[in-house]
Design a protein around this motif. Structure first.
Motif, PDB file in Angstrom:
ATOM      1  N   CYS A  58       0.838  -1.211   0.000  1.00 14.07           N
ATOM      2  CA  CYS A  58       0.000   0.000   0.000  1.00 14.07           C
ATOM      3  C   CYS A  58       0.865   1.250   0.000  1.00 14.07           C
ATOM      4  O   CYS A  58       0.550   2.227  -0.689  1.00 14.07           O
ATOM      5  CB  CYS A  58      -0.926   0.015   1.207  1.00 14.07           C
ATOM      6  SG  CYS A  58      -2.472  -0.819   0.924  1.00 14.07           S
ATOM      7  N   GLN A  59       1.919   1.229   0.747  1.00 14.11           N
ATOM      8  CA  GLN A  59       2.815   2.386   0.793  1.00 14.11           C
ATOM      9  C   GLN A  59       3.480   2.594  -0.566  1.00 14.11           C
ATOM     10  O   GLN A  59       3.581   3.722  -1.052  1.00 14.11           O
ATOM     11  CB  GLN A  59       3.876   2.209   1.878  1.00 14.11           C
ATOM     12  CG  GLN A  59       4.734   3.435   2.092  1.00 14.11           C
ATOM     13  CD  GLN A  59       3.940   4.638   2.564  1.00 14.11           C
ATOM     14  OE1 GLN A  59       3.132   4.535   3.469  1.00 14.11           O
ATOM     15  NE2 GLN A  59       4.158   5.782   1.952  1.00 14.11           N
ATOM     16  N   ILE A  60       3.905   1.512  -1.196  1.00 13.83           N
ATOM     17  CA  ILE A  60       4.490   1.611  -2.533  1.00 13.83           C
ATOM     18  C   ILE A  60       3.440   2.132  -3.514  1.00 13.83           C
ATOM     19  O   ILE A  60       3.734   3.009  -4.337  1.00 13.83           O
ATOM     20  CB  ILE A  60       5.056   0.255  -2.999  1.00 13.83           C
ATOM     21  CG1 ILE A  60       6.222  -0.178  -2.117  1.00 13.83           C
ATOM     22  CG2 ILE A  60       5.496   0.331  -4.470  1.00 13.83           C
ATOM     23  CD1 ILE A  60       6.700  -1.590  -2.370  1.00 13.83           C
ATOM     24  N   ALA A  61       2.216   1.616  -3.420  1.00 15.78           N
ATOM     25  CA  ALA A  61       1.137   2.057  -4.313  1.00 15.78           C
ATOM     26  C   ALA A  61       0.844   3.540  -4.124  1.00 15.78           C
ATOM     27  O   ALA A  61       0.692   4.283  -5.112  1.00 15.78           O
ATOM     28  CB  ALA A  61      -0.116   1.231  -4.057  1.00 15.78           C
ATOM     29  N   LYS A  62       0.779   3.980  -2.891  1.00 16.75           N
ATOM     30  CA  LYS A  62       0.517   5.394  -2.608  1.00 16.75           C
ATOM     31  C   LYS A  62       1.637   6.265  -3.170  1.00 16.75           C
ATOM     32  O   LYS A  62       1.387   7.284  -3.810  1.00 16.75           O
ATOM     33  CB  LYS A  62       0.355   5.620  -1.110  1.00 16.75           C
ATOM     34  CG  LYS A  62      -0.026   7.044  -0.750  1.00 16.75           C
ATOM     35  CD  LYS A  62      -0.349   7.182   0.718  1.00 16.75           C
ATOM     36  CE  LYS A  62       0.945   7.192   1.498  1.00 16.75           C
ATOM     37  NZ  LYS A  62       0.745   7.521   2.917  1.00 16.75           N
ATOM     38  N   ASN A  63       2.865   5.854  -2.959  1.00 15.13           N
ATOM     39  CA  ASN A  63       4.010   6.609  -3.484  1.00 15.13           C
ATOM     40  C   ASN A  63       4.003   6.627  -5.016  1.00 15.13           C
ATOM     41  O   ASN A  63       4.329   7.642  -5.627  1.00 15.13           O
ATOM     42  CB  ASN A  63       5.320   6.030  -2.973  1.00 15.13           C
ATOM     43  CG  ASN A  63       5.525   6.252  -1.496  1.00 15.13           C
ATOM     44  OD1 ASN A  63       4.860   7.087  -0.874  1.00 15.13           O
ATOM     45  ND2 ASN A  63       6.429   5.493  -0.902  1.00 15.13           N
ATOM     46  N   THR A  64       3.623   5.525  -5.622  1.00 11.27           N
ATOM     47  CA  THR A  64       3.539   5.436  -7.075  1.00 11.27           C
ATOM     48  C   THR A  64       2.463   6.376  -7.601  1.00 11.27           C
ATOM     49  O   THR A  64       2.673   7.100  -8.583  1.00 11.27           O
ATOM     50  CB  THR A  64       3.253   3.981  -7.510  1.00 11.27           C
ATOM     51  OG1 THR A  64       4.304   3.140  -7.015  1.00 11.27           O
ATOM     52  CG2 THR A  64       3.174   3.853  -9.018  1.00 11.27           C
ATOM     53  N   TYR A  65       1.329   6.401  -6.935  1.00 11.74           N
ATOM     54  CA  TYR A  65       0.236   7.287  -7.310  1.00 11.74           C
ATOM     55  C   TYR A  65       0.665   8.752  -7.232  1.00 11.74           C
ATOM     56  O   TYR A  65       0.469   9.519  -8.175  1.00 11.74           O
ATOM     57  CB  TYR A  65      -0.968   7.020  -6.411  1.00 11.74           C
ATOM     58  CG  TYR A  65      -2.062   8.037  -6.516  1.00 11.74           C
ATOM     59  CD1 TYR A  65      -2.931   8.047  -7.605  1.00 11.74           C
ATOM     60  CD2 TYR A  65      -2.238   9.002  -5.533  1.00 11.74           C
ATOM     61  CE1 TYR A  65      -3.944   8.987  -7.705  1.00 11.74           C
ATOM     62  CE2 TYR A  65      -3.247   9.946  -5.626  1.00 11.74           C
ATOM     63  CZ  TYR A  65      -4.097   9.928  -6.711  1.00 11.74           C
ATOM     64  OH  TYR A  65      -5.095  10.862  -6.806  1.00 11.74           O
ATOM     65  N   PHE A  66       1.264   9.142  -6.127  1.00  9.19           N
ATOM     66  CA  PHE A  66       1.691  10.528  -5.965  1.00  9.19           C
ATOM     67  C   PHE A  66       2.822  10.899  -6.919  1.00  9.19           C
ATOM     68  O   PHE A  66       2.880  12.022  -7.418  1.00  9.19           O
ATOM     69  CB  PHE A  66       2.054  10.838  -4.526  1.00  9.19           C
ATOM     70  CG  PHE A  66       0.855  10.967  -3.639  1.00  9.19           C
ATOM     71  CD1 PHE A  66      -0.113  11.934  -3.890  1.00  9.19           C
ATOM     72  CD2 PHE A  66       0.674  10.118  -2.564  1.00  9.19           C
ATOM     73  CE1 PHE A  66      -1.237  12.058  -3.072  1.00  9.19           C
ATOM     74  CE2 PHE A  66      -0.446  10.229  -1.755  1.00  9.19           C
ATOM     75  CZ  PHE A  66      -1.403  11.203  -2.012  1.00  9.19           C
ATOM     76  N   ALA A  67       3.696   9.961  -7.221  1.00 12.36           N
ATOM     77  CA  ALA A  67       4.774  10.212  -8.185  1.00 12.36           C
ATOM     78  C   ALA A  67       4.178  10.456  -9.573  1.00 12.36           C
ATOM     79  O   ALA A  67       4.672  11.307 -10.323  1.00 12.36           O
ATOM     80  CB  ALA A  67       5.743   9.044  -8.216  1.00 12.36           C
ATOM     81  N   TYR A  68       3.122   9.731  -9.898  1.00 17.98           N
ATOM     82  CA  TYR A  68       2.465   9.913 -11.198  1.00 17.98           C
ATOM     83  C   TYR A  68       1.889  11.339 -11.310  1.00 17.98           C
ATOM     84  O   TYR A  68       2.037  11.992 -12.326  1.00 17.98           O
ATOM     85  CB  TYR A  68       1.365   8.874 -11.384  1.00 17.98           C
ATOM     86  CG  TYR A  68       0.558   9.086 -12.641  1.00 17.98           C
ATOM     87  CD1 TYR A  68       1.018   8.636 -13.866  1.00 17.98           C
ATOM     88  CD2 TYR A  68      -0.652   9.763 -12.596  1.00 17.98           C
ATOM     89  CE1 TYR A  68       0.290   8.846 -15.029  1.00 17.98           C
ATOM     90  CE2 TYR A  68      -1.394   9.977 -13.757  1.00 17.98           C
ATOM     91  CZ  TYR A  68      -0.918   9.520 -14.958  1.00 17.98           C
ATOM     92  OH  TYR A  68      -1.634   9.739 -16.101  1.00 17.98           O
ATOM     93  N   TYR A  69       1.236  11.798 -10.263  1.00 18.43           N
ATOM     94  CA  TYR A  69       0.594  13.100 -10.306  1.00 18.43           C
ATOM     95  C   TYR A  69       1.543  14.267 -10.077  1.00 18.43           C
ATOM     96  O   TYR A  69       1.244  15.388 -10.444  1.00 18.43           O
ATOM     97  CB  TYR A  69      -0.581  13.174  -9.336  1.00 18.43           C
ATOM     98  CG  TYR A  69      -1.800  12.528  -9.936  1.00 18.43           C
ATOM     99  CD1 TYR A  69      -2.509  13.170 -10.937  1.00 18.43           C
ATOM    100  CD2 TYR A  69      -2.207  11.263  -9.546  1.00 18.43           C
ATOM    101  CE1 TYR A  69      -3.612  12.580 -11.535  1.00 18.43           C
ATOM    102  CE2 TYR A  69      -3.303  10.665 -10.137  1.00 18.43           C
ATOM    103  CZ  TYR A  69      -4.002  11.331 -11.133  1.00 18.43           C
ATOM    104  OH  TYR A  69      -5.079  10.740 -11.718  1.00 18.43           O
ATOM    105  N   ASN A  70       2.669  14.007  -9.476  1.00 18.54           N
ATOM    106  CA  ASN A  70       3.654  15.078  -9.238  1.00 18.54           C
ATOM    107  C   ASN A  70       4.775  15.043 -10.255  1.00 18.54           C
ATOM    108  O   ASN A  70       5.690  15.846 -10.191  1.00 18.54           O
ATOM    109  CB  ASN A  70       4.218  14.976  -7.820  1.00 18.54           C
ATOM    110  CG  ASN A  70       3.166  15.301  -6.791  1.00 18.54           C
ATOM    111  OD1 ASN A  70       2.308  16.142  -7.014  1.00 18.54           O
ATOM    112  ND2 ASN A  70       3.226  14.623  -5.660  1.00 18.54           N
TER     113      ASN A  70
END
Length: 71
Positions: A58-70
């Motif tokens: 979940c932490q990796i997924a959250k970081n991946t999501y935020f990296a995509y948008y930032n």
């Protein structure tokens, strides 16, 4: 099956649904799920406690999501 294959098969749907709730787009959620598991595969040696694998993912997924948008 390898440890990673087990990790993937046991958590793929959970991570996809988690990302779908974040991004509200099924195609993007699928892409981010693939990226999440790619990052997990590269960093599998950092997973110290297998009982916490879903939290780790979940932490990796959250970081991946935020990296995509930032990005």
């Amino acid at each position: 099956m390898s440890d990673f294959e087990n990790l993937f098969s046991e958590n793929q749907d959970f991570i996809y649904k988690y990302l779908l709730k974040l991004c509200k787009n099924s195609d993007l959620a699928q892409e981010l799920t693939q990226e999440t598991f790619f990052r997990a595969y590269i960093n599998i040696s950092r997973l110290k406690d297998e009982s916490k694998a879903s939290c780790w993912l979940c932490q990796i997924a959250k970081n991946t999501y935020f990296a995509y948008y930032n990005g």
